[in-house]
Design an enzyme around this catalytic site. Structure first.
Site, short mmCIF file in Angstrom:
data_model
loop_
_atom_site.label_atom_id
_atom_site.label_comp_id
_atom_site.label_asym_id
_atom_site.label_seq_id
_atom_site.Cartn_x
_atom_site.Cartn_y
_atom_site.Cartn_z
N ALA A 111 2.55 5.80 -5.24
CA ALA A 111 2.58 4.45 -4.66
C ALA A 111 3.87 4.02 -3.97
CB ALA A 111 2.22 3.43 -5.74
N ALA A 112 5.02 4.64 -4.29
CA ALA A 112 6.28 4.14 -3.74
C ALA A 112 6.46 4.55 -2.27
CB ALA A 112 7.45 4.67 -4.55
N LYS A 164 1.10 0.71 0.75
CA LYS A 164 -0.34 0.56 0.51
C LYS A 164 -0.59 -0.34 -0.70
CE LYS A 164 -0.35 4.24 3.30
NZ LYS A 164 0.82 5.08 3.61
N GLU A 175 4.16 5.70 -9.64
CA GLU A 175 5.09 6.52 -8.85
C GLU A 175 5.82 7.47 -9.79
OE1 GLU A 175 5.94 7.32 -5.70
OE2 GLU A 175 7.50 8.55 -6.62
N ARG A 217 12.33 5.73 -7.04
CA ARG A 217 11.35 5.17 -6.10
C ARG A 217 10.46 4.14 -6.79
NH1 ARG A 217 10.52 7.76 -1.23
NH2 ARG A 217 8.27 7.42 -1.23
N ASP A 256 -2.29 8.73 -1.73
CA ASP A 256 -1.53 8.77 -0.47
C ASP A 256 -0.48 9.85 -0.71
OD1 ASP A 256 -0.76 7.91 2.10
OD2 ASP A 256 0.81 6.65 1.25
N CYS A 293 0.52 11.42 5.85
CA CYS A 293 1.14 11.08 7.14
C CYS A 293 1.54 12.38 7.83
CB CYS A 293 2.31 10.13 6.96
SG CYS A 293 3.65 10.80 5.96
N1 SAM Z 1 1.85 5.19 -0.78
C1 SAM Z 1 3.26 5.01 -0.46
C2 SAM Z 1 3.41 3.84 0.49
O1 SAM Z 1 2.46 3.54 1.21
O2 SAM Z 1 4.46 3.20 0.49
C3 SAM Z 1 3.87 6.27 0.10
C4 SAM Z 1 3.69 7.45 -0.81
S1 SAM Z 1 4.56 8.90 -0.31
C5 SAM Z 1 3.63 9.46 1.02
C6 SAM Z 1 4.14 10.01 -1.59
C7 SAM Z 1 4.72 9.71 -2.94
O3 SAM Z 1 4.29 10.73 -3.84
C8 SAM Z 1 6.24 9.70 -3.01
O4 SAM Z 1 6.70 8.47 -3.45
C9 SAM Z 1 6.59 10.82 -3.99
O5 SAM Z 1 7.66 10.50 -4.85
C10 SAM Z 1 5.30 10.97 -4.78
N2 SAM Z 1 5.13 12.31 -5.37
C11 SAM Z 1 5.85 13.43 -5.14
N3 SAM Z 1 5.41 14.44 -5.91
C12 SAM Z 1 4.40 13.97 -6.64
C13 SAM Z 1 3.56 14.52 -7.63
N4 SAM Z 1 3.65 15.81 -7.99
N5 SAM Z 1 2.65 13.73 -8.20
C14 SAM Z 1 2.51 12.44 -7.82
N6 SAM Z 1 3.29 11.86 -6.90
C15 SAM Z 1 4.21 12.61 -6.30
#
Ligand code: SAM
Length: 313
Positions: free
Chosen positions: A105-106, A110, A128, A133, A173, A226
């Site tokens: 979520a971070a 969204k 998150e 984050r 996401d 993205c």
């Molecule tokens: N949804 C967010 C927004 O709209 O602001 C952006 C999310 S970003 C694309 C993906 C997120 O997934 C990051 O914050 C990252 O720290 C987290 N992430 C990284 N590895 C992950 C894992 N193994 N499991 C879950 N989340 C993970």
């Protein structure tokens, strides 16, 4: 901006004649900016920011740059978000009262939009994995004024113990190869390698396995990235359909400039056209991929569950 040669060659092969327009749009460095209003605030449309360029696919979305230091941003009336990212929560079509999980979520682009759609009814769990984050996520959600939000800092698999089969909708996401970030943050290019999309896809499969367990039977799973990489996007969507046969891909509305998912980028199954690709040479945005799945198992229904619990007492 210097795109890696292997990246250029890859998209020349994938996109053929269209590649020049795509690569030129990335190299233009012209970042498309946008922001959203927050419907949870009273008189939320009465802001001083210029609202002359509304987006037709997000009721609260506008083109234009805002600064994070402005009073309207600090008080949660506005949220800065590039336009293609806004279509994810819109595609989720959240209804007040639903139980929603935003698993990655971070910083909260969204999640803040989903909270607005819930209108204070139901529950948003915004998770998150990264603690630093998660703090930013909490700050952003706090500013919205939403009260039906739980913020967590967990590995997806750890949520299963408490939330197995709980959520009406789960949004993944996903952490991705970020090719849609190249214009906004050229540093994203330094992470890219030929193998990177495949590595990201492996991580996404692990996250999605947990997401599946957190989704209630008959619920909806939304997967977004993205990036433009087929190893993630269509190939992950195809993997989900093969791995979980009760999932069906739902058609997403395509507004002007939005492309269909491309079956030829995965295993050729025609239903992949139901997903959305947002390409920067067609759409005013940095780029996204969105696929929405419906689980076709019968829904247990919340009331039934409670009745069953009572009869067991
Ligand atoms: N949804 C967010 C927004 O709209 O602001 C952006 C999310 S970003 C694309 C993906 C997120 O997934 C990051 O914050 C990252 O720290 C987290 N992430 C990284 N590895 C992950 C894992 N193994 N499991 C879950 N989340 C993970």
């Amino acid at each position: 901006m210097n795109l890696p040669v292997k990246f250029i060659e890859k998209y020349q092969q994938l996109l053929g004649e269209e590649a020049t327009a795509f690569l030129t749009s990335l190299q233009s460095g012209k970042v498309q900016k946008g922001f959203r209003l927050n419907p949870l605030k009273p008189n939320f449309k009465q802001v001083r920011t210029d609202l002359s360029r509304p987006l037709n696919y997000v009721a609260t979305g506008y083109l234009g740059a805002i600064t994070g230091r402005s009073l309207e941003h600090q008080t949660g009336y506005l949220y800065s978000q590039e336009p293609s990212a806004m279509y994810v929560a819109e595609a989720a079509a959240v209804q007040p009262g639903e139980y929603i999980l935003d698993l990655c979520a971070a910083p909260g682009g969204k999640s803040t939009q989903l909270a607005g759609k819930l209108q204070g009814q139901g529950l948003l769990v915004a998770n998150e994995i990264d603690a630093k984050r998660a703090r930013v996520l909490a700050e952003n959600l706090e500013r919205t004024g939403a009260t039906n939000v739980q913020i967590l800092n967990e590995q997806p698999a750890k949520l299963i113990k408490k939330f197995k089969g709980f959520f009406d909708k789960v949004l993944v996401d996903a952490p991705c190869s970020g090719e849609g970030m190249f214009r906004k943050d050229p540093a994203a290019i330094t992470y890219w390698s030929v193998d990177y999309p495949r590595e990201c896809a492996n991580r996404q499969r692990e996250i999605l396995k947990s997401a599946w367990q957190l989704l209630k039977p008959g619920g909806q799973l939304i997967y977004s990235t993205c990036t433009f990489a087929p190893e993630e996007d269509e190939q992950i969507a195809a993997w989900l359909l093969a791995e979980y046969p009760t999932l069906k891909l739902l058609p997403l509305k395509k507004y002007s400039g939005m492309d269909n998912g491309r079956p030829e980028f995965a295993d050729g199954r025609a239903e992949l056209t139901r997903a959305v690709r947002l390409f920067p040479h067609h759409f005013q945005g940095e780029g996204h991929f969105i696929a929405k799945f419906q689980d076709t198992q019968p829904q247990p229904g919340r009331r039934l569950k409670r009745a069953k619990k009572r009869s067991n007492q």
